[in-house]
Design an enzyme around this catalytic site. Structure first.
Site, PDB file in Angstrom:
ATOM      1  N   GLN A  95      33.623  30.806 102.407  1.00  0.00           N
ATOM      2  CA  GLN A  95      34.128  29.717 101.630  1.00  0.00           C
ATOM      3  C   GLN A  95      35.224  30.430 100.545  1.00  0.00           C
ATOM      4  OE1 GLN A  95      31.240  26.481 100.746  1.00  0.00           O
ATOM      5  NE2 GLN A  95      29.959  28.058 100.889  1.00  0.00           N
ATOM      6  N   ASP A  98      39.556  34.919  98.697  1.00  0.00           N
ATOM      7  CA  ASP A  98      39.967  36.034  98.418  1.00  0.00           C
ATOM      8  C   ASP A  98      39.743  36.891  99.617  1.00  0.00           C
ATOM      9  OD1 ASP A  98      37.274  37.425  98.485  1.00  0.00           O
ATOM     10  OD2 ASP A  98      36.872  36.090  96.963  1.00  0.00           O
ATOM     11  N   HIS A 113      38.278  28.183 104.200  1.00  0.00           N
ATOM     12  CA  HIS A 113      39.017  27.548 103.249  1.00  0.00           C
ATOM     13  C   HIS A 113      40.710  28.321 103.038  1.00  0.00           C
ATOM     14  CE1 HIS A 113      35.130  25.775 101.540  1.00  0.00           C
ATOM     15  NE2 HIS A 113      35.557  25.055 102.611  1.00  0.00           N
ATOM     16  N   ASN A 204      20.713  34.063  96.193  1.00  0.00           N
ATOM     17  CA  ASN A 204      21.484  33.395  94.991  1.00  0.00           C
ATOM     18  C   ASN A 204      21.048  33.668  93.609  1.00  0.00           C
ATOM     19  OD1 ASN A 204      23.631  31.720  95.276  1.00  0.00           O
ATOM     20  ND2 ASN A 204      22.770  30.134  95.565  1.00  0.00           N
TER      21      ASN A 204
END
Length: 248
Positions: A95, A98, A113, A204
């Site tokens: 997503q 960069d 994206h 995460n």
């Protein structure tokens, strides 16, 4: 059935690049706590105030150019290389806008994206590399048309969704790393993986909004803690190559 190394679908989000100095979006102090997305990240915002939108992405582009991949990017590139050498793969869908996965030597990244270091021609939609500032006077190379950041704004359709869904359907396991789990359609990949019965886990700093639906949740103070052997946190990814499964 023949044995082979697994094909792992890896979904990455802003948390993977945070330790490279790139801001996350939805955390406390994240980008959307500093800006209203309606002002800088929608087609209407660009039409209303292009200078503000150009300036927002110019600052982020300069930040990216000065950044470097971190250990999480390196670990994923190493995992991909090792799996490919063994007949499997790590298929990275990000997503992030960069290019840090690529700079860490990972290959074939699906940027759903868009990519911040590219410009999109407003006349024909063609893409060009773009590392400097962009404004209303900027023109696509060899063309007199204006350009915009090659970024998927809110209200626009992410890039390559059909291809990404086909990729997920061909994989043996699913991993979500550094993502809030709140932005669709990317967040829907968790449900797709679960419906397919894939071994799945989340890596995460804290549980994502939909991560509790996954069978394994691995939390750590730093995503770098998962490298170089981050896959060891998920028992399904250990041991001999899994059997290739026939899909209906």
């Amino acid at each position: 059935m023949t044995k082979r190394a697994p094909r792992i679908f890896i979904l990455t989000g802003a948390g993977v690049s945070a330790e490279s100095g790139l801001g996350t979006f939805r955390d406390v102090g994240g980008i959307w706590s500093q800006y209203r997305l309606e002002e800088v990240a929608t087609p209407d915002a660009f039409e209303r105030n292009p200078d503000l939108v150009y300036g927002f992405y110019n600052a982020r582009r300069a930040n990216l150019v000065a950044a470097a991949p971190n250990a999480a990017h390196a670990a994923l590139a190493k995992l991909q290389s090792g799996l490919r050498a063994a007949g499997g793969d790590a298929l990275i869908v990000t997503q992030n806008i960069d290019d840090l996965h690529e700079r860490a030597s990972a290959q074939d990244i699906a940027h759903m994206h868009g990519e911040l270091l590219k410009a999109r021609c407003l006349r024909c939609g063609a893409l060009a590399d773009w590392r400097g500032a962009m404004d209303a006077a900027s023109r696509y190379p060899n063309c007199d048309a204006a350009v915009r950041p090659h970024v998927v704004w809110f209200g626009e359709v992410p890039i390559g969704l059909d291809d990404i869904a086909e990729t997920l359907a061909s994989c043996d396991a699913f991993v979500s790393i550094g993502t809030s789990g709140s932005v669709y359609p990317a967040a829907g990949f968790v449900s797709m993986a679960r419906e397919m019965g894939l071994p799945a886990t989340e890596l995460n700093l804290e549980p994502s909004e939909n991560g509790l639906s996954l069978p394994i949740n691995a939390m750590a103070p730093h995503l770098q803690s998962f490298q170089p052997g981050w896959t060891m946190c998920c028992p399904q990814f250990r041991g001999p190559p899994i059997e290739a499964r026939r899909r209906k």
